[in-house]
Design a protein around this motif. Structure first.
Motif, mmCIF file in Angstrom:
data_model
loop_
_atom_site.group_PDB
_atom_site.id
_atom_site.type_symbol
_atom_site.label_atom_id
_atom_site.label_comp_id
_atom_site.label_asym_id
_atom_site.label_seq_id
_atom_site.Cartn_x
_atom_site.Cartn_y
_atom_site.Cartn_z
ATOM 1 N N GLN A 95 0.892 -1.108 -0.214
ATOM 2 C CA GLN A 95 -0.005 0.172 -0.035
ATOM 3 C C GLN A 95 0.933 1.126 -0.108
ATOM 4 O O GLN A 95 0.610 2.083 -0.664
ATOM 5 C CB GLN A 95 -0.997 -0.078 1.305
ATOM 6 C CG GLN A 95 -1.928 1.380 1.312
ATOM 7 C CD GLN A 95 -2.802 1.028 2.310
ATOM 8 O OE1 GLN A 95 -2.459 0.559 3.657
ATOM 9 N NE2 GLN A 95 -4.193 1.581 2.171
ATOM 10 N N HIS A 96 1.860 1.265 0.799
ATOM 11 C CA HIS A 96 2.824 2.479 0.585
ATOM 12 C C HIS A 96 3.592 2.649 -0.586
ATOM 13 O O HIS A 96 3.727 3.860 -0.908
ATOM 14 C CB HIS A 96 3.941 2.127 2.074
ATOM 15 C CG HIS A 96 4.853 3.253 1.989
ATOM 16 N ND1 HIS A 96 4.427 4.718 2.302
ATOM 17 C CD2 HIS A 96 6.196 3.215 1.692
ATOM 18 C CE1 HIS A 96 5.661 5.536 2.335
ATOM 19 N NE2 HIS A 96 6.634 4.719 1.906
ATOM 20 N N LEU A 97 3.984 1.411 -1.217
ATOM 21 C CA LEU A 97 4.634 1.567 -2.480
ATOM 22 C C LEU A 97 3.594 2.072 -3.604
ATOM 23 O O LEU A 97 4.126 3.057 -4.253
ATOM 24 C CB LEU A 97 5.058 0.304 -2.907
ATOM 25 C CG LEU A 97 5.869 0.337 -4.064
ATOM 26 C CD1 LEU A 97 7.383 1.034 -3.865
ATOM 27 C CD2 LEU A 97 6.450 -1.400 -4.309
ATOM 28 N N ALA A 98 2.397 1.750 -3.399
ATOM 29 C CA ALA A 98 1.574 2.393 -4.113
ATOM 30 C C ALA A 98 1.148 4.056 -4.213
ATOM 31 O O ALA A 98 1.283 4.686 -5.060
ATOM 32 C CB ALA A 98 0.300 1.742 -4.307
ATOM 33 N N GLN A 99 1.426 4.409 -2.750
ATOM 34 C CA GLN A 99 1.215 5.759 -2.569
ATOM 35 C C GLN A 99 2.434 6.514 -3.171
ATOM 36 O O GLN A 99 2.548 7.804 -3.419
ATOM 37 C CB GLN A 99 0.933 5.884 -0.918
ATOM 38 C CG GLN A 99 -0.268 5.495 -0.573
ATOM 39 C CD GLN A 99 -0.303 5.417 1.010
ATOM 40 O OE1 GLN A 99 0.697 5.275 1.644
ATOM 41 N NE2 GLN A 99 -1.443 5.341 1.464
ATOM 42 N N VAL A 105 0.096 -1.404 -7.621
ATOM 43 C CA VAL A 105 1.014 -2.565 -6.841
ATOM 44 C C VAL A 105 0.290 -3.774 -6.496
ATOM 45 O O VAL A 105 -0.774 -3.688 -6.106
ATOM 46 C CB VAL A 105 1.768 -1.752 -5.411
ATOM 47 C CG1 VAL A 105 2.467 -2.829 -4.745
ATOM 48 C CG2 VAL A 105 2.637 -0.735 -5.889
ATOM 49 N N ASN A 106 0.759 -4.914 -6.732
ATOM 50 C CA ASN A 106 0.159 -6.221 -6.704
ATOM 51 C C ASN A 106 1.002 -7.062 -5.985
ATOM 52 O O ASN A 106 2.259 -7.123 -6.322
ATOM 53 C CB ASN A 106 -0.143 -6.719 -7.956
ATOM 54 C CG ASN A 106 -0.698 -5.595 -9.046
ATOM 55 O OD1 ASN A 106 -2.072 -5.538 -8.830
ATOM 56 N ND2 ASN A 106 -0.290 -5.285 -10.066
ATOM 57 N N GLY A 123 -2.463 3.505 -7.651
ATOM 58 C CA GLY A 123 -2.255 4.735 -7.422
ATOM 59 C C GLY A 123 -2.756 5.649 -8.288
ATOM 60 O O GLY A 123 -3.824 5.307 -9.056
ATOM 61 N N THR A 124 -2.692 6.860 -8.403
ATOM 62 C CA THR A 124 -3.531 8.002 -9.161
ATOM 63 C C THR A 124 -3.260 7.657 -10.595
ATOM 64 O O THR A 124 -4.012 7.999 -11.443
ATOM 65 C CB THR A 124 -3.113 9.371 -8.761
ATOM 66 O OG1 THR A 124 -1.530 9.721 -8.828
ATOM 67 C CG2 THR A 124 -3.554 9.689 -7.412
ATOM 68 N N LEU A 221 6.167 -9.203 -5.935
ATOM 69 C CA LEU A 221 5.302 -7.942 -5.830
ATOM 70 C C LEU A 221 5.857 -7.100 -6.794
ATOM 71 O O LEU A 221 6.826 -7.241 -7.545
ATOM 72 C CB LEU A 221 6.101 -7.297 -4.551
ATOM 73 C CG LEU A 221 5.433 -5.959 -4.124
ATOM 74 C CD1 LEU A 221 4.141 -6.029 -3.535
ATOM 75 C CD2 LEU A 221 6.365 -4.886 -3.320
ATOM 76 N N SER A 222 4.760 -6.503 -7.590
ATOM 77 C CA SER A 222 5.146 -5.607 -8.773
ATOM 78 C C SER A 222 4.213 -4.277 -8.412
ATOM 79 O O SER A 222 3.693 -3.925 -7.911
ATOM 80 C CB SER A 222 4.321 -6.448 -9.740
ATOM 81 O OG SER A 222 2.797 -6.213 -9.828
ATOM 82 N N ILE A 223 4.975 -3.449 -9.408
ATOM 83 C CA ILE A 223 4.542 -2.070 -9.763
ATOM 84 C C ILE A 223 4.076 -2.038 -11.344
ATOM 85 O O ILE A 223 4.746 -2.580 -12.289
ATOM 86 C CB ILE A 223 5.650 -1.100 -9.593
ATOM 87 C CG1 ILE A 223 6.245 -1.017 -8.070
ATOM 88 C CG2 ILE A 223 5.236 0.495 -9.803
ATOM 89 C CD1 ILE A 223 7.498 -0.177 -7.809
ATOM 90 N N SER A 224 2.976 -1.688 -11.531
ATOM 91 C CA SER A 224 2.087 -1.671 -12.829
ATOM 92 C C SER A 224 1.511 -0.527 -13.069
ATOM 93 O O SER A 224 1.027 0.198 -12.191
ATOM 94 C CB SER A 224 1.428 -2.937 -12.838
ATOM 95 O OG SER A 224 0.262 -2.919 -12.194
ATOM 96 N N GLY A 225 1.209 -0.545 -14.368
ATOM 97 C CA GLY A 225 0.503 0.633 -14.947
ATOM 98 C C GLY A 225 0.477 0.601 -16.178
ATOM 99 O O GLY A 225 1.023 -0.049 -16.863
ATOM 100 N N PRO A 226 -0.467 1.723 -16.925
ATOM 101 C CA PRO A 226 -0.395 2.234 -18.525
ATOM 102 C C PRO A 226 0.823 2.413 -18.613
ATOM 103 O O PRO A 226 1.979 2.902 -17.961
ATOM 104 C CB PRO A 226 -1.240 3.164 -18.353
ATOM 105 C CG PRO A 226 -2.154 3.057 -17.136
ATOM 106 C CD PRO A 226 -1.203 2.695 -16.271
#
Length: 275
Positions: A95-99, A105-106, A123-124, A221-226
């Motif tokens: 949750q903190h990483l997404a912020q 973050v998955n 995240g936004t 753990l992943s960070i993802s997005g468009p």
């Protein structure tokens, strides 16, 4: 007595088969659709769904007649999640990483030969109208999956590809074992995996493995997005460093103790991220 036990087992199997018909893409179903999916007769489906409705596992819309999963399904799902040591260790960190990244973050763990999502945070820059928790995904076509595969044996990887699970989702999906072997070597050297439009067009992610008490890779753990939001050409090094710090923290929380000479789980890789 044996007959009663058999009948009871059959009833449980039928109830589970009905509940298993619901998914993220088909979250409301008619009795006729449940009959078609399970092969059960209309009277059996009506009787069992009535019981499941009474017990709170499904809810029927009185106007449309459609069934959906009920509050007891949510309750049991929450109990299952909270019993996961990976979920408890990683939830707040994810949750903190997404912020701080403003991206999705998955957190997912290995379940047989597939990923099982434990939680996700938006995240936004990567909003979602649904949760990933409880969903499954292929190992070969996701950053999370490749991060998990990087900690598995060569035999496990070979068996995965022999099982015909490595289907193509886009032209960028890795479907040949020799290509995956090359990718996994790069992941081990760098400390994290990348995935660009391998599962879905327009999306990318970075993912790193999480180790349990024995040092075995059990989750990722992943960070993802468009593509435009994650902007790997410009942000990969920064995002990779933050991701590695997060998975190291989760691994330590799970009881992983690095050897004195090795340092934290990924310390050797933090300054070796690709541009």
């Amino acid at each position: 007595m044996a007959v009663e036990t058999g009948a009871g087992t059959q009833a449980i199997e039928r109830a589970i088969s009905l509940l298993s018909c619901f998914s993220g893409t088909t979250n409301e179903l008619r009795s006729s659709e449940l009959c078609a999916k399970t092969g059960l007769g209309q009277s059996t489906v009506s009787r069992m769904m009535s019981t499941l409705d009474r017990l709170g596992f499904v809810v029927q819309n009185p106007r449309t007649g459609l069934y959906r999963l009920g509050p007891m399904a949510v309750t049991l799902g929450s109990v299952a999640l909270n019993s996961s040591v990976v979920y408890r260790a990683g939830r707040q960190i994810a949750q903190h990483l997404a912020q701080v990244t403003n991206l999705g973050v998955n957190l997912a763990e290995l379940n047989g030969r597939a990923l099982f999502y434990l939680c996700n945070f938006e995240g936004t820059g990567s909003p979602k109208s649904f949760t990933m928790a409880g969903r499954s995904a292929p190992l070969h076509a996701t950053g999370l999956g490749k991060a998990v595969l990087s900690g598995r044996s060569a035999e496990f990887v070979r068996d995965y590809f022999r099982s015909e699970l490595a289907t193509a989702f886009t032209p960028h999906t890795i479907t040949r074992p020799e290509d995956m072997t090359t990718a996994l070597t790069e992941i081990r050297d760098r400390g994290y995996a990348t995935e660009v439009e391998e599962l879905a067009f327009g999306r990318a992610c970075l993912a790193a493995p999480i180790r349990g008490r024995t040092g075995e890779v059990i989750a990722a753990l992943s960070i993802s997005g468009p593509l435009s939001a994650i902007d790997l050409p410009r942000r990969q090094q920064l995002l990779g460093s933050r991701l590695i710090e997060a998975v190291d923290e989760i691994s330590v929380a799970l009881g992983y103790v690095p050897t004195p000479t090795a340092g934290p789980p990924h310390a050797v890789h933090v300054h070796q991220n690709a541009n």
